[in-house]
Design an enzyme around this catalytic site. Sequence first.
Site, PDB file in Angstrom:
ATOM      1  N   HIS A   1       0.855  -1.192   0.000  1.00 14.13           N
ATOM      2  CA  HIS A   1       0.000   0.000   0.000  1.00 14.13           C
ATOM      3  C   HIS A   1       0.896   1.249   0.000  1.00 14.13           C
ATOM      4  O   HIS A   1       1.869   1.313   0.759  1.00 14.13           O
ATOM      5  CB  HIS A   1      -0.865  -0.043   1.265  1.00 14.13           C
ATOM      6  CG  HIS A   1      -1.696   1.174   1.474  1.00 14.13           C
ATOM      7  ND1 HIS A   1      -1.688   1.885   2.649  1.00 14.13           N
ATOM      8  CD2 HIS A   1      -2.573   1.803   0.654  1.00 14.13           C
ATOM      9  CE1 HIS A   1      -2.535   2.902   2.550  1.00 14.13           C
ATOM     10  NE2 HIS A   1      -3.080   2.874   1.353  1.00 14.13           N
TER      11      HIS A   1
ATOM     12  N   HIS B   1       1.281  11.153  -1.271  1.00 13.33           N
ATOM     13  CA  HIS B   1       0.335  10.660  -0.282  1.00 13.33           C
ATOM     14  C   HIS B   1      -0.606  11.792   0.115  1.00 13.33           C
ATOM     15  O   HIS B   1      -0.201  12.705   0.828  1.00 13.33           O
ATOM     16  CB  HIS B   1       1.078  10.118   0.952  1.00 13.33           C
ATOM     17  CG  HIS B   1       0.207   9.297   1.832  1.00 13.33           C
ATOM     18  ND1 HIS B   1       0.647   8.699   2.977  1.00 13.33           N
ATOM     19  CD2 HIS B   1      -1.094   8.946   1.719  1.00 13.33           C
ATOM     20  CE1 HIS B   1      -0.340   8.024   3.539  1.00 13.33           C
ATOM     21  NE2 HIS B   1      -1.407   8.170   2.796  1.00 13.33           N
TER      22      HIS B   1
HETATM   23  C1  NAG Z   1      -6.630   1.123   1.589  1.00 16.69           C
HETATM   24  O1  NAG Z   1      -6.617   1.756   2.833  1.00 16.69           O
HETATM   25  C2  NAG Z   1      -5.943   2.997   2.879  1.00 16.69           C
HETATM   26  C3  NAG Z   1      -5.934   3.556   4.254  1.00 16.69           C
HETATM   27  O2  NAG Z   1      -6.148   2.614   5.187  1.00 16.69           O
HETATM   28  C4  NAG Z   1      -6.548   3.969   1.886  1.00 16.69           C
HETATM   29  O3  NAG Z   1      -5.770   5.145   1.875  1.00 16.69           O
HETATM   30  C5  NAG Z   1      -6.548   3.344   0.516  1.00 16.69           C
HETATM   31  O4  NAG Z   1      -7.174   4.201  -0.393  1.00 16.69           O
HETATM   32  C6  NAG Z   1      -7.252   2.005   0.538  1.00 16.69           C
HETATM   33  N1  NAG Z   1      -7.333   1.407  -0.772  1.00 16.69           N
HETATM   34  C7  NAG Z   1      -6.305   1.169  -1.539  1.00 16.69           C
HETATM   35  C8  NAG Z   1      -6.533   0.531  -2.866  1.00 16.69           C
HETATM   36  O5  NAG Z   1      -5.182   1.430  -1.189  1.00 16.69           O
END
Ligand code: NAG
Length: 309
Positions: free
Chosen positions: A52, A98
């Site tokens: 992520h 971010h």
């Molecule tokens: C996953 O979770 C985070 C924060 O917890 C979010 O910023 C993000 O958009 C979510 N989805 C993806 C595909 O990363």
Amino acid sequence: MRVNIFGAATVLIAVTTSVHAASVPAKRASVCNGRAELCDRSYGNTTFVGAHDSFAHSTDPAALARDQEINITAQLNLGIRLLQAQAHEDDGELHFCHTSCALFDGGTVQDYLTTVKTWLDANPNEVLTFIFTNPEGLSIKDMWDPAFQNSGIANVTYVPPSVPVKQSDWPTLGQLIDADTRVVVFMDYGAKDGTTVPYIMSEFTMVWETPFSVTNASFPCSVNRTSGPLSDEDHMYMINHSLNINLLDTGIIISDPSDAPTTNGVPSILANAYGCTQFAAGRAPNFVLLDFVNMGQPFKAADILNGFS
Ligand SMILES: *[C@@H]1O[C@H](CO)[C@@H](O)[C@H](O)[C@H]1NC(C)=O
Ligand SMILES: *[C@@H]1O[C@H](CO)[C@@H](O)[C@H](O)[C@H]1NC(C)=O
Ligand SMILES: *[C@@H]1O[C@H](CO)[C@@H](O)[C@H](O)[C@H]1NC(C)=O
Ligand SMILES: *[C@@H]1O[C@H](CO)[C@@H](O)[C@H](O)[C@H]1NC(C)=O
Ligand SMILES: *[C@@H]1O[C@H](CO)[C@@H](O)[C@H](O)[C@H]1NC(C)=O
Ligand SMILES: *[C@@H]1O[C@H](CO)[C@@H](O)[C@H](O)[C@H]1NC(C)=O
């Protein structure tokens, strides 16, 4: 005896080669994403571990907007096969940032993709997925496509015969590797019709996600972002398995490296995965998206979900 067998085999190969030279594929991968078994496994039936905010890496604990500790190449070397990232426009250029580029600027998308292309060239038997987030709806054709073309990644992307692709209709990892179309690209917004730039595919028509910004450590599962026309069961799916904390109760949600060893541990990942199978005809998640991928044992969890232990 041994000499005779080899002699006979050599003759046979020589004959076969001369007859079929034109139709035999240039290569046939025998190990795919590190496993012989995965060569015959459908992409849609494989669990991959993802990073992520892959670009938001820093070893500085004071960098609160970081979600990773190690850089992109190190993530890939560790076994990460899904890279997620969020892009914004900064001075007319596409950057991975971010939330905003003032908060965390991970550099240009083109530089990021060039780094990944270098790794892909050195690792030809690996299938990799991107899930990119395009919150400002920036032009796929004018901003995203040039970054993919200039980095050379566009050349190794997969374009399906038609979209959306059902979970059960994806090629095998071996087919993707043999054709050198081993990069699968999904975009959350802006790629709706799937025809603007054919290799940049609309994510939610083929992949659904669990909720984001989760602060409950037991990760209750539900289908969050998704879209038709395929049923949710015919989608692949991604579990957004990162635990956030509410910073000093301010309502500002940040990721927390101190719980990552537990969150990225086998019990937490499996519990989340098994809690979701009810929405996917009993199937495991395709993508397990994590913060701080260098902590915990996510690859062990993926091996279990892939049936390897
Ligand atoms: C996953 O979770 C985070 C924060 O917890 C979010 O910023 C993000 O958009 C979510 N989805 C993806 C595909 O990363
Ligand atoms: C792949 O298929 C097997 C057998 O149906 C299933 O147990 C597993 O959960 C599936 N994995 C994914 C990621 O679809
Ligand atoms: C990425 O991290 C690895 C391992 O720490 C390091 O060797 C490499 O130099 C880093 N790459 C860049 C571009 O900083
Ligand atoms: C992509 O492939 C085409 C045709 O094979 C080639 O001409 C081009 O130079 C390649 N582009 C890059 C950036 O590698
Ligand atoms: C998806 O998750 C977000 C954040 O957890 C929530 O605000 C939103 O209502 C959810 N949407 C759906 C359709 O479940
Ligand atoms: C966290 O999720 C679990 C499982 O769904 C649920 O029982 C619990 O009430 C949730 N906790 C909070 C604080 O929402």
